[in-house]
Design a protein around this motif. Structure first.
Motif: not given
Ligand code: DC
Length: 219
Positions: A91-96, A179-184, A86-88
């Motif tokens: 996957i960082s971008m996909a998780a966001s 992306q993380d700050m502007h999601r609903e 999961i550390r690529t």
């Molecule tokens: O902390 P991280 O980079 O491993 O998190 C991966 C993504 O997961 C990050 O883009 C935002 C999301 N995330 C989230 O939405 N809520 C959390 N509590 C933790 C991570």
């Protein structure tokens, strides 16, 4: 028995996990990295090739769980340990992206609350102090400038082959922050009662000392 819950939120690359690991070892708490759970879901959806509109239905099949080996968290998808996969950057971008989907957040919310109910935890993420553990005993919002976060990441990666350019890392961080700050649903933001720690000009040891001091003062 009431457990002690400590929430650490902040943007990508602020050093949350490195610091939370050290502080939790010092206090004898378990460290729960919720980002790893979102990454595991992102890996699951990526491997299945799930289209965006199918995420709410498909995420129901994602069996994410955590195990703690000598106090260190391992993340599982079913019985497969995916802690390294999961550390690529992919996957960082996909998780966001996938973490913005309410059904994905709902899937992990109960698991996170259960861990905090049953254990003394330091839990890090984006919405721990605001949504997951609104009654946490201590809330910390750990941040650093985007440039400082990118340069720390660059230093870390520059020892490995195929290191991306500094500018690429910085662009990636800025994009993920946005992306993380502007999601609903559950956007990244400082809880009103969280203590702000800006690590831009601090060493790792200084941040650990400062956060340990804040925690000890409150519990
Ligand atoms: O902390 P991280 O980079 O491993 O998190 C991966 C993504 O997961 C990050 O883009 C935002 C999301 N995330 C989230 O939405 N809520 C959390 N509590 C933790 C991570």
């Amino acid at each position: 028995m009431k457990t002690v819950n400590i929430a650490i939120d902040g943007p990508a690359g602020a050093g949350k996990s490195t610091i939370a690991k050290k502080v939790s070892a010092e206090l004898g708490y378990i460290y729960v990295d919720t980002g790893a759970m979102y990454r595991a879901v992102a890996l699951y959806l990526t491997e299945k090739g799930t289209a965006e509109e199918d995420i709410p239905a498909e995420v129901k099949g994602a069996d994410v769980s955590l195990k703690f080996v000598d106090g260190v968290q391992r993340v599982y998808l079913g019985d497969r340990d995916v802690s390294e996969l999961i550390r690529t950057p992919e996957i960082s971008m996909a998780a966001s992206k996938t973490s913005a989907v309410p059904a994905v957040r709902a899937r992990l919310f109960d698991l996170q609350q259960k861990l905090a109910k049953e254990n003394n935890v330091i839990m890090d993420g984006r919405d721990i102090g605001t949504v997951v553990l609104p009654h946490a005993d201590v809330k910390i919002f750990l941040t650093a400038s985007a440039e400082e976060r990118a340069s720390r990441r660059y230093k870390e990666l520059s020892e490995k082959p195929g290191c991306p350019a500094y500018q690429e890392i910085l662009d990636d961080i800025i994009k993920r922050d946005y992306q993380d700050m502007h999601r609903e649903t559950a956007p990244l933001k400082q809880a009103e009662d969280a203590v702000l720690v800006d690590s831009t000009k601090l060493s790792l040891d200084e941040v650990v000392a400062e956060i340990t001091r804040i925690i000890r003062e409150r519990i």
